[in-house]
Design a protein around this motif. Structure first.
Motif, PDB file in Angstrom:
ATOM      1  N   LYS A  62       0.831  -1.210   0.000  1.00 37.99           N
ATOM      2  CA  LYS A  62       0.000   0.000   0.000  1.00 37.99           C
ATOM      3  C   LYS A  62       0.871   1.268   0.000  1.00 37.99           C
ATOM      4  CE  LYS A  62      -3.453   0.252   2.771  1.00 37.99           C
ATOM      5  NZ  LYS A  62      -4.261   0.189   4.012  1.00 37.99           N
ATOM      6  N   GLU A  63       1.942   1.245   0.776  1.00 35.85           N
ATOM      7  CA  GLU A  63       2.826   2.414   0.835  1.00 35.85           C
ATOM      8  C   GLU A  63       3.504   2.661  -0.514  1.00 35.85           C
ATOM      9  OE1 GLU A  63       3.944   4.939   3.291  1.00 35.85           O
ATOM     10  OE2 GLU A  63       1.837   4.381   3.520  1.00 35.85           O
ATOM     11  N   ILE A  64       3.922   1.592  -1.184  1.00 35.47           N
ATOM     12  CA  ILE A  64       4.549   1.753  -2.497  1.00 35.47           C
ATOM     13  C   ILE A  64       3.574   2.397  -3.474  1.00 35.47           C
ATOM     14  CG2 ILE A  64       5.484   0.502  -4.479  1.00 35.47           C
ATOM     15  CD1 ILE A  64       6.634  -1.540  -2.507  1.00 35.47           C
ATOM     16  N   THR A  65       2.343   1.917  -3.465  1.00 31.44           N
ATOM     17  CA  THR A  65       1.327   2.478  -4.354  1.00 31.44           C
ATOM     18  C   THR A  65       1.082   3.954  -4.045  1.00 31.44           C
ATOM     19  OG1 THR A  65       0.239   0.324  -4.576  1.00 31.44           O
ATOM     20  CG2 THR A  65      -1.059   2.279  -5.115  1.00 31.44           C
ATOM     21  N   ARG A  66       0.986   4.300  -2.749  1.00 30.27           N
ATOM     22  CA  ARG A  66       0.738   5.694  -2.368  1.00 30.27           C
ATOM     23  C   ARG A  66       1.869   6.609  -2.820  1.00 30.27           C
ATOM     24  NH1 ARG A  66       2.160   9.261   1.447  1.00 30.27           N
ATOM     25  NH2 ARG A  66       3.581   7.781   2.440  1.00 30.27           N
ATOM     26  N   LEU A  67       3.105   6.182  -2.622  1.00 28.40           N
ATOM     27  CA  LEU A  67       4.239   7.029  -2.963  1.00 28.40           C
ATOM     28  C   LEU A  67       4.411   7.170  -4.471  1.00 28.40           C
ATOM     29  CD1 LEU A  67       6.752   5.783  -0.256  1.00 28.40           C
ATOM     30  CD2 LEU A  67       5.581   7.985  -0.331  1.00 28.40           C
ATOM     31  N   VAL A  68       4.114   6.115  -5.216  1.00 24.93           N
ATOM     32  CA  VAL A  68       4.178   6.210  -6.675  1.00 24.93           C
ATOM     33  C   VAL A  68       3.116   7.183  -7.186  1.00 24.93           C
ATOM     34  CG1 VAL A  68       3.807   4.932  -8.824  1.00 24.93           C
ATOM     35  CG2 VAL A  68       5.240   3.957  -7.039  1.00 24.93           C
ATOM     36  N   ARG A  69       1.920   7.105  -6.625  1.00 21.10           N
ATOM     37  CA  ARG A  69       0.855   8.034  -7.041  1.00 21.10           C
ATOM     38  C   ARG A  69       1.225   9.483  -6.687  1.00 21.10           C
ATOM     39  NH1 ARG A  69       0.320   4.585  -9.578  1.00 21.10           N
ATOM     40  NH2 ARG A  69      -1.334   3.056  -9.869  1.00 21.10           N
ATOM     41  N   LYS A  70       1.859   9.653  -5.545  1.00 22.36           N
ATOM     42  CA  LYS A  70       2.303  10.991  -5.149  1.00 22.36           C
ATOM     43  C   LYS A  70       3.339  11.522  -6.126  1.00 22.36           C
ATOM     44  CE  LYS A  70       4.921  13.360  -1.517  1.00 22.36           C
ATOM     45  NZ  LYS A  70       5.657  13.177  -0.251  1.00 22.36           N
ATOM     46  N   TYR A  71       4.281  10.690  -6.496  1.00 22.29           N
ATOM     47  CA  TYR A  71       5.311  11.087  -7.451  1.00 22.29           C
ATOM     48  C   TYR A  71       4.688  11.429  -8.799  1.00 22.29           C
ATOM     49  CZ  TYR A  71       9.643  10.774 -10.184  1.00 22.29           C
ATOM     50  OH  TYR A  71      10.703  11.037 -11.011  1.00 22.29           O
TER      51      TYR A  71
ATOM     52  N   THR B 180      14.103  11.714  -4.691  1.00 22.28           N
ATOM     53  CA  THR B 180      12.828  11.800  -3.970  1.00 22.28           C
ATOM     54  C   THR B 180      12.155  10.441  -3.814  1.00 22.28           C
ATOM     55  OG1 THR B 180      12.508  14.032  -4.849  1.00 22.28           O
ATOM     56  CG2 THR B 180      10.578  12.931  -3.936  1.00 22.28           C
ATOM     57  N   LEU B 181      11.767   9.839  -4.943  1.00 24.87           N
ATOM     58  CA  LEU B 181      10.948   8.632  -4.873  1.00 24.87           C
ATOM     59  C   LEU B 181      11.685   7.482  -4.196  1.00 24.87           C
ATOM     60  CD1 LEU B 181       8.335   7.187  -5.562  1.00 24.87           C
ATOM     61  CD2 LEU B 181       9.261   6.701  -7.830  1.00 24.87           C
ATOM     62  N   LYS B 182      12.911   7.232  -4.599  1.00 25.88           N
ATOM     63  CA  LYS B 182      13.670   6.130  -4.025  1.00 25.88           C
ATOM     64  C   LYS B 182      13.842   6.310  -2.522  1.00 25.88           C
ATOM     65  CE  LYS B 182      18.306   4.124  -4.069  1.00 25.88           C
ATOM     66  NZ  LYS B 182      19.669   4.215  -4.655  1.00 25.88           N
TER      67      LYS B 182
END
Length: 1026
Positions: free
Chosen positions: A711-720, A809-811
């Protein structure tokens, strides 16, 4: 001023005897050796080739000590066979003793390396280096009187032995420390001992089989793919000669057939150079890989179709035949002539044209079927039974080249298996893979000589493009003739940079010895160089006067009858002439070094301006001709034009040697310090008789943590996606003044006005050929590329920022989020009473947590690198034309809609309406208006380009997100398997099972001592070797 003794001029390079046998060089001068003359040698060390101190060549670890065969999988002393045929296990003592012997032996070898590592660290050189030859300008002009009659006696027969590239100093890097091979072999041998014990124990259950499979799968160190290096450049710039120099083998490439430094040979096939397989029977081998049979047949069909299209246009509208169409047809006919020259229909150009022109259409079954039948016969000659690869081997490099050369280009007097070959098969060849035993290839390096991309054969062009895309590093090769102003060099550098970005480009400038000694230089010399040249000129003039004086004495002696004294004078003149020749060579080296410095600085500056890359691009100004002169050896009176170091080939070789170092050492370090620890922990857990009775409860905790990470990976990718990616897309869709869309439209209107001035037939030809064409009156142009030109720089900057922000940022955010969830999972298991039963928390999770975190870190690194790779691909396809280009895709429909057949109202297009009698517009003007209205419309090509970039970026992020989630899921699968193994009880209580696990547990203890002892110690020694 006193000058050194004249005979010091004979100081030369002497190559030391190699520590291991090597193949004798292809050319050995048949003259007296300098060793036999006992000439004094110079021992000045060569400065480190990559900016560090001089280092030793890593010695080879004896195969007998760490060979995998030294520990048999089933030792005859460990298992005996009774008269009844059953195996009797003798226990683990034999294998424990083998591990202890391995431990002690490795420690002793590391102790022996301590002095080596210390000396290397201190900067001393323990292996032979390239000595410095004394400069002629340092010797002066005085010659002792006693050095007369025998001053140069026997010099004509003295020679310098061939230079051996394998003895050049290696860069100071971890993989070239001798402890690297020691740690590698020790780790693998340890795991093979475990495999041997399990196989020899005679015990089998599900758990033992599982352990054996795990050991076998993980006993190989996953170094990954080789570092693939492609050499690109215009034909005749010296790509093949550069490969010869890098490999240190003369006559190994196609240019071996052309005398000189960089011949004009043209290779049509990718030629790849790899390390030879142990199964190869001869020193030099090659694999000729043909296209698939279906591809070959389609290739011939396409060539025939292109030729027939040309013939049709020539018959119907001869005035409209363009130069490009003529070249395409000529090339197609030439390919057919090469393939089918053994048939009378293609005996010469006129006969070939007559035969092909007899076809009624591009699908004429009579002609086409004959061509396809002949093609099948060619394939059956070389690759029968559906195969695609032909293997050839030879004892010499020249012999191998002679055999594979007809498969790369057109050559006279072709042969195959000792018989004349009366046709050329190269149009059907996809790749030639040359396999030799080479120190540089042995490091996991693959070199490739890439042909140009101007071939009309789309299959060959596609094959070259695919290979180029897979190259990790590109060496761009150009001649020294004003390369800083070469448009083609700039083009090749930019294409290479866009494929892999920073750190992936090397520039090799050939023919660095090509300098005019007499003419005026067009580059500035620094004061030191000016001083050296002045001294050389002064000494040269003084020597000329000495020659004149000696000759005057000779004439006087002839007149006075003292002819015996002339022998000494003639010997002195010969010595002076040799000194003058040395001064001339030194003058060349000074001017070459100054010119090369200027060229390299200019290319580096252009690279930074064009790519906006702050990293230094390696630039080497090399002389392949002079380096090969050293490789072959030479006589003292005919030395190479440049010294060995001045050719810069050893420097470039050292740089290439360094390329696989970081990844290779990191892989071994991870394998030994992480993978092996994990494997030993799994074996240790399997040896426990404890049972995890509440496994399901613990797995629910683990599964929840896995789900939270997803879930966290999905949230951060969407934020990026909504921040950084949105910035790029907003920049592309903004229509305000000065924006990319505004610049595109403004420039497009000007270009459309320019294109409207083309002749009607020329304009329509460009439209029908999707903007890339040339006619007799209009030079070759690419409209799509010209449309992109005003926005390319802005797009590159936007993609570059997106590329960099992915790392910054993303990484970082993903890594932090996962770290917090893993820390929470650790605390939850630590405080759960059910996890403390049977010490499951410590054995199954805590002891392996550092390895799990390292695995996750590698997955995150791969996620970021993979996403950056997607960004680079999208960037390249957005800002360039050609292979999978987005602008070509969106412009395709515009060209189709602009190819109208009747005049129209402005901004409207039609293909079928009849011409209007009331319209005063010409068809050409209408076509230009329709084209301009489509190109400059608000929803035109740049808007479509933005939409395509939006779609591709979303797709790239989605795929990378799923790949990271799957990778993290695999790490959690390891955690689950650890709990599963801990809870298994099948056969655990049997006498055989208990004994097997007890003995295996003892091996684990010895294995840990090896990993934490000599293996770790060896890796630490390598880590500091920089």
């Amino acid at each position: 001023m006193a000058f050194p003794y004249a005979r010091e001029q004979k100081e030369v390079i002497q190559q030391p005897t190699p520590s291991r046998p090597s193949e004798s060089p292809p050319f050995e001068p048949a003259c007296e050796s300098i060793e036999e003359k006992k000439t004094t040698l110079v021992s000045t060390p060569l400065p480190d080739l990559v900016g560090q101190s001089t280092v030793q060549v890593a010695p080879q670890v004896p195969e007998a000590m760490f060979s995998g065969n030294s520990v048999p999988l089933t030792n005859p002393n460990a298992v005996k066979e009774t008269e009844s045929g059953t195996n009797v296990d003798l226990g683990s003592s034999f294998y424990i003793s083998k591990l202890r012997e391995l431990h002690e032996s490795a420690q002793q070898r590391l102790d022996g390396m301590t002095g080596t590592a210390t000396s290397a660290t201190s900067g001393s050189t323990l292996t032979p280096t390239i000595p410095r030859k004394r400069k002629a300008s340092e010797m002066g002009t005085d010659f002792p009187e006693e050095d007369g009659d025998d001053a140069d006696e026997g010099d004509e027969n003295m020679c310098v032995k061939p230079h051996k590239p394998e003895l050049e100093t290696l860069p100071r890097l971890p993989i070239y420390h001798p402890a690297f091979a020691l740690a590698e072999e020790t780790a693998q041998r340890t795991l093979k001992t475990f495999i041997a014990y399990i196989k020899g124990s005679g015990y089998e259950d599900d758990e033992a089989i599982h352990l054996l499979q795990e050991l076998q799968q993980r006993s190989h160190i996953p170094y990954g793919n080789a570092v693939r290096i492609g050499l690109i450049g215009e034909a005749g710039v010296g790509k093949s000669s550069t490969i010869n120099s890098i490999l240190g083998v003369a006559n190994l490439t196609v240019e071996a057939c052309n005398p000189g430094d960089d011949g004009d040979s043209c290779t049509y096939v990718v030629i790849e150079f790899r390390q030879a397989s142990p199964n190869q029977l001869k020193p030099f081998g090659a694999e000729i890989e043909f296209f698939a049979r279906e591809t070959c047949l389609q290739m011939v069909t396409d060539l025939f179709k292109k030729y027939m299209q040309y013939r049709k246009t020539l018959e119907e509208s001869p005035d409209e035949v363009t130069e490009t169409e003529t070249e395409v047809a000529s090339t197609a006919r030439e390919c057919f002539q090469q393939l089918f020259s053994n048939h009378p229909e293609f005996s010469d150009e006129a006969t070939a044209d007559e035969f092909l022109s007899s076809a009624t259409s591009a699908t004429d079954p009579v002609i086409l079927n004959r061509l396809l039948k002949w093609t099948k016969n060619i394939l059956c000659t070389f690759v029968p039974d559906g195969k695609t690869t032909l293997t050839i081997e030879a004892n010499t490099a020249a012999g191998l080249v002679e055999r594979f050369l007809p498969f790369t280009r057109t050559v006279p007097y072709r042969e195959f298996n000792g018989l004349p070959l009366n046709f050329s098969p190269w149009p059907l060849v996809r790749l030639v893979r040359v396999c030799i035993d080479s120190p540089i290839l042995k490091q996991g390096i693959v070199l490739a000589d890439l042909p140009g991309l101007s071939d009309i054969n789309r299959f060959r062009v596609d094959a070259s493009l695919r290979y180029m895309q897979n190259c990790d590093v590109t060496i761009v090769v150009a001649k020294i003739d004003r390369p800083e102003k070469s448009a083609s060099l700039k083009k090749y550098i930019m294409e290479a940079f866009r494929r892999r970005r920073s750190g992936s480009v090397i520039v090799a400038i050939t023919r660095s010895d090509d300098v005019n000694l007499e003419g005026k230089t067009n580059f500035e010399l620094d004061p030191n160089d000016e001083e050296r040249l002045a001294a050389i000129t002064q000494n040269h003039a003084a020597l000329d006067k000495m020659v004149e004086a000696k000759r005057a004495e000779i004439r006087a002696n002839m007149q006075s009858g003292k002819r015996k004294m002339n022998k000494k004078l003639n010997a002195q003149i010969r010595m002076i002439q040799k000194r003058k020749k040395a001064l001339t060579q030194e003058r060349l080296e000074v001017r070459v070094a100054a010119r090369n410095k200027k060229v390299a600085a200019t290319i580096a500056q252009n690279y930074r301006m064009d790519t906006r890359d702050d990293a230094r691009v390696p630039i080497f100004c090399i002389s392949n001709k002079a380096y090969m002169h050293h490789i072959r050896g030479y006589e003292l009176d005919a030395p190479p034009a440049m010294g060995l170091v001045e050719t810069q080939v050893p420097t470039m070789r050292a740089h290439i040697y360094a390329l696989p170092s970081i990844g290779k050492f990191g892989t071994l370090d991870y394998f030994c310090n992480n993978s092996m620890h994990m494997l030993l922990s799994v074996i240790q857990m399997s040896c426990s008789t404890s049972t995890l009775t509440r496994k399901e409860h613990l797995l629910r905790i683990v599964n929840k943590a896995n789900h939270d990470i997803g879930k966290e990976i999905t949230r951060l990718v969407r934020k990026y996606l909504s921040t950084e990616v949105a910035v790029l897309l907003t920049g592309m869709t903004n229509e305000g003044q000065g924006s990319m869309g505004w610049n595109f439209s403004r420039s497009a209107r000007a270009l459309c006005a320019k294109y409207a001035k083309y002749p009607p037939s020329g304009h329509r030809a460009f439209v029908r050929n999707r903007g890339h064409y040339k006619t007799k009156k209009v030079p070759e142009a690419n409209w799509n590329d010209e449309f992109l030109l005003p926005v390319r720089s802005s797009l590159d900057q936007s993609f570059g920022k997106l590329h960099d922000e992915c790392e910054v940022t993303l990484k970082a955010e993903v890594a932090q989020a996962i770290k917090e969830i893993m820390a929470s999972l650790n605390l939850q298991l630590r405080d759960d009473p059910q996890a403390l039963v049977c010490n499951a928390y410590k054995d199954c999770f805590l002891s392996n947590l550092p390895r799990h975190e390292a695995d996750i870190a590698r997955e995150i690194e791969g996620f970021a690198k993979g996403l950056q790779r997607y960004f680079r691909i999208i960037n390249r396809r957005t800002t360039t034309t050609g292979d999978n280009s987005y602008i070509d895709s969106v412009m395709k429909s515009i060209y189709a809609n602009s190819d109208i057949r009747a005049p129209t109202q402005k901004g409207m297009s039609t293909h079928n309406d009849p011409p209007s009698s009331k319209s005063s517009k010409t068809l050409h003007k209408s076509r230009c208006e329709v084209f301009e209205s489509h190109v400059t419309a608000a929803d035109g090509p740049f808007h479509s380009l933005s939409s395509m970039v939006d779609s591709k970026l979303n797709q790239a992020l989605s795929q990378s997100e799923h790949r990271l989630q799957n990778g993290v899921g695999m790490v959690f699968d390891q955690i689950r398997r650890a709990f599963d193994v801990m809870s298994q009880r099948r056969d655990n209580d049997s006498v055989e099972g208990q004994r097997f696990r007890r003995e295996l547990h003892g091996l684990v203890e010895e294995g840990r001592k090896i990993v934490e002892g000599p293996v770790r110690r060896g890796l630490e020694a390598c880590r500091g070797f920089k």
